[in-house]
Write an enzyme that holds these catalytic residues in place. Structure first.
Site, PDB file in Angstrom:
ATOM      1  N   MET A   5      -4.080   0.325   7.254  1.00  0.00           N
ATOM      2  CA  MET A   5      -4.384   1.292   6.192  1.00  0.00           C
ATOM      3  C   MET A   5      -4.676   0.553   4.883  1.00  0.00           C
ATOM      4  SD  MET A   5      -2.190   4.677   6.963  1.00  0.00           S
ATOM      5  CE  MET A   5      -0.645   4.141   6.252  1.00  0.00           C
ATOM      6  N   GLY A   6      -4.848  -0.758   4.978  1.00  0.00           N
ATOM      7  CA  GLY A   6      -5.251  -1.529   3.808  1.00  0.00           C
ATOM      8  C   GLY A   6      -4.112  -1.883   2.871  1.00  0.00           C
ATOM      9  N   HIS A  26      -1.024  -7.307   2.748  1.00  0.00           N
ATOM     10  CA  HIS A  26       0.031  -8.253   2.387  1.00  0.00           C
ATOM     11  C   HIS A  26       0.107  -9.269   3.521  1.00  0.00           C
ATOM     12  CE1 HIS A  26       2.354  -5.971   5.286  1.00  0.00           C
ATOM     13  NE2 HIS A  26       2.211  -4.873   4.570  1.00  0.00           N
ATOM     14  N   GLY A  31       1.995  -9.574   5.969  1.00  0.00           N
ATOM     15  CA  GLY A  31       2.175  -8.981   7.305  1.00  0.00           C
ATOM     16  C   GLY A  31       0.832  -8.689   7.959  1.00  0.00           C
ATOM     17  N   HIS A  32      -0.050  -8.024   7.192  1.00  0.00           N
ATOM     18  CA  HIS A  32      -1.400  -7.758   7.714  1.00  0.00           C
ATOM     19  C   HIS A  32      -2.118  -9.079   8.025  1.00  0.00           C
ATOM     20  CE1 HIS A  32      -0.906  -4.064   5.045  1.00  0.00           C
ATOM     21  NE2 HIS A  32      -1.201  -3.510   6.223  1.00  0.00           N
ATOM     22  N   ASP A  35       6.668  -1.784  12.633  1.00  0.00           N
ATOM     23  CA  ASP A  35       6.620  -0.380  13.057  1.00  0.00           C
ATOM     24  C   ASP A  35       6.889  -0.350  14.559  1.00  0.00           C
ATOM     25  OD1 ASP A  35       5.377   1.131  10.539  1.00  0.00           O
ATOM     26  OD2 ASP A  35       4.407  -0.804  10.735  1.00  0.00           O
ATOM     27  N   SER A  55       5.614  -4.650   3.031  1.00  0.00           N
ATOM     28  CA  SER A  55       5.084  -3.308   3.263  1.00  0.00           C
ATOM     29  C   SER A  55       4.193  -2.944   2.086  1.00  0.00           C
ATOM     30  CB  SER A  55       6.245  -2.303   3.357  1.00  0.00           C
ATOM     31  OG  SER A  55       5.757  -0.982   3.214  1.00  0.00           O
ATOM     32  N   ARG A  99       4.039  -0.185   0.896  1.00  0.00           N
ATOM     33  CA  ARG A  99       4.840   0.751   0.085  1.00  0.00           C
ATOM     34  C   ARG A  99       5.826   0.037  -0.842  1.00  0.00           C
ATOM     35  NH1 ARG A  99       4.318   4.314   4.944  1.00  0.00           N
ATOM     36  NH2 ARG A  99       3.187   6.150   4.208  1.00  0.00           N
TER      37      ARG A  99
HETATM   38  P1  AMP Z   1      -0.300  -0.379   7.839  1.00  0.00           P
HETATM   39  O1  AMP Z   1      -1.452  -0.844   7.021  1.00  0.00           O
HETATM   40  O2  AMP Z   1       0.978  -0.243   7.060  1.00  0.00           O
HETATM   41  O3  AMP Z   1      -0.630   0.819   8.689  1.00  0.00           O
HETATM   42  O4  AMP Z   1       0.000  -1.548   8.852  1.00  0.00           O
HETATM   43  C1  AMP Z   1      -1.000  -2.104   9.671  1.00  0.00           C
HETATM   44  C2  AMP Z   1      -0.348  -2.999  10.681  1.00  0.00           C
HETATM   45  O5  AMP Z   1       0.394  -4.021  10.017  1.00  0.00           O
HETATM   46  C3  AMP Z   1       0.643  -2.264  11.595  1.00  0.00           C
HETATM   47  O6  AMP Z   1       0.481  -2.743  12.936  1.00  0.00           O
HETATM   48  C4  AMP Z   1       1.981  -2.665  11.034  1.00  0.00           C
HETATM   49  O7  AMP Z   1       3.026  -2.656  11.980  1.00  0.00           O
HETATM   50  C5  AMP Z   1       1.685  -4.071  10.558  1.00  0.00           C
HETATM   51  N1  AMP Z   1       2.659  -4.501   9.543  1.00  0.00           N
HETATM   52  C6  AMP Z   1       3.035  -3.822   8.436  1.00  0.00           C
HETATM   53  N2  AMP Z   1       3.986  -4.528   7.774  1.00  0.00           N
HETATM   54  C7  AMP Z   1       4.206  -5.654   8.481  1.00  0.00           C
HETATM   55  C8  AMP Z   1       5.064  -6.782   8.313  1.00  0.00           C
HETATM   56  N3  AMP Z   1       5.889  -6.893   7.283  1.00  0.00           N
HETATM   57  N4  AMP Z   1       5.027  -7.764   9.247  1.00  0.00           N
HETATM   58  C9  AMP Z   1       4.185  -7.671  10.312  1.00  0.00           C
HETATM   59  N5  AMP Z   1       3.351  -6.633  10.527  1.00  0.00           N
HETATM   60  C10 AMP Z   1       3.353  -5.639   9.619  1.00  0.00           C
END
Ligand code: AMP
Length: 283
Positions: A30-31, A34, A36-37, A150, A185, A187
Site C-alpha cells: 500500500m506504499g 519503509h 520492511g517493504h 502481517d 510500519s 502507520r
Molecule cells: P503494506 O504496505 O503495509 O500493506 O505492506 C506490504 C507488505 O509489506 C505486506 O506483505 C506486509 O506484511 C509487509 N510488511 C509490512 N511491514 C513489514 C515489516 N516491518 N517487516 C517485513 N514486512 C513488512
C-alpha cells in the site's frame, strides 16, 4: 522502470515477459515504503527475472471508521525506491479501475479470518483476499512475497492460493524492526513524539513472553496477564488482543507446548499497531 496505471498495460507487460520465458515476482504493497517493504522487494528481486511492485491503498480492506482517508502516501519517494531496487515495473491502479461501479464479488475464507485481527476488523480479510486475487489475475506472477509482520494475512493468502488452485509460490519475509525493536510500519508515521515508548511495549512484550517461556512458564493465561499489565502501564495504550495461538490454525492455545504464535494488537492513541513472534518452548 515501467509505471503502469491500468490493468491492461501491466497485464500486457506480464504477457510479453512470459512469452520470453521470464519469471515474475509480485510484491503487493500500500506504499509509503519503509525498510520492511524494501526487504521484501530485495528478496523478490532475487527470486525471479522480473520484479513487479504494486502500490494500491485498497479501500475494501478498511473498515468504516479506519484510516483509509489519512493513510500516509509519498508516491515520488516510493517510485524512486522501487527504481533503485531494480523493479521492472510498478503497478499503481486507480480505485475505479480496480473496483468499477458494477463490481460485486468478494472472496471470504471461512476460518482463518475468525481469529486475531479478523475479530475487530470483520471485513478486512475479505478485502485483502479479494484484492490479492485480483492482483494475481492481473499481474500473473510466479512468486509473490508477503511479510510475516502481517502473519494472519500471510496465512490467509497461502490458504487462498491453495484453495483456489492458483499456481503461485508464496514467499514470506521476516519482520524488519527499527533499531529499538519497534516493527516497521507505514502507520508508525502517525505516532506522536511521546507515543513511541508506548509503541515499543509491543516488541518488549514479545521479549518478556520469550523470557518467561524460557524460564519454564508454559501457561498462556499467566503470561497474558503479565503482558496485559505491562502494556497497560504505558500511556495511551488500549489492547485489542494478546493471543497465544497455533501458528497453523490461529486457534488460541492454553499451554505453550510446541511452537506457538504470540500475536498482539494494541492501539496507541488512535494508531492501531500489530506485532508477533513465534515462541518455541524447546529453545
Ligand atoms: P503494506 O504496505 O503495509 O500493506 O505492506 C506490504 C507488505 O509489506 C505486506 O506483505 C506486509 O506484511 C509487509 N510488511 C509490512 N511491514 C513489514 C515489516 N516491518 N517487516 C517485513 N514486512 C513488512
Amino acid at each position: 522502470m515501467n509505471i503502469f496505471k491500468t490493468k491492461e498495460d501491466i497485464s500486457q507487460f506480464s504477457d510479453i515477459k512470459k512469452r520470453n520465458s521470464k519469471t515474475i515476482c509480485l510484491v503487493p504493497t500500500m506504499g509509503y515504503f519503509h525498510q520492511g517493504h524494501i526487504s521484501l522487494m530485495e528478496k523478490g528481486k532475487k527470486l525471479c527475472d522480473e520484479l513487479v511492485v504494486s502500490l494500491f491503498v485498497n479501500p475494501t480492506q478498511f473498515g468504516p471508521n479506519e484510516d483509509l482517508d489519512s493513510y500516509p502516501m509519498d508516491i515520488d519517494r516510493d517510485l524512486s525506491i522501487a527504481r533503485k531496487i531494480g523493479a521492472a515495473a510498478v503497478f499503481m491502479p486507480d480505485k475505479a479501475d480496480m473496483y468499477p461501479n458494477n463490481f460485486q464479488t468478494s472472496i471470504s475464507l471461512s476460518q482463518l479470518p475468525g481469529y486475531l485481527c479478523g475479530k475487530s476488523r470483520p471485513t478486512h480479510f475479505a478485502g485483502v483476499a479479494t484484492v490479492v486475487a485480483k492482483l494475481f489475475n492481473i499481474v500473473k506472477p510466479d512468486v509473490a512475497v508477503f511479510g510475516k509482520k502481517d502473519f494472519q494475512q500471510l496465512k490467509i493468502i497461502r490458504q487462498l492460493t491453495c484453495d483456489m488452485d492458483m499456481n503461485i509460490k508464496i514467499v514470506a519475509g521476516d519482520i524488519v524492526r527499527e533499531p529499538d525493536g519497534i516493527a516497521m510500519s507505514s502507520r508508525n508515521a502517525y505516532l506522536k513524539e511521546g507515543q513511541r515508548e508506548s509503541a515499543l511495549s509491543l516488541y518488549k512484550s514479545l521479549e518478556i513472553a520469550k523470557e518467561a517461556v524460557k524460564n519454564g512458564e508454559l501457561k498462556a493465561h499467566i503470561i497474558k496477564d503479565k503482558l496485559k499489565a505491562f502494556i497497560e502501564s504505558f500511556d495511551e495504550t488500549q489492547i485489542d488482543y494478546i493471543s497465544f495461538c497455533d501458528p497453523n490454525t490461529l486457534k488460541e492455545v492454553d499451554s505453550i507446548e510446541k511452537t506457538t504464535l504470540l500475536a498482539l494488537a494494541v492501539k496507541v492513541g488512535t494508531t492501531r499497531l500489530i506485532d508477533n513472534a513465534l515462541i518455541d518452548p524447546l529453545q
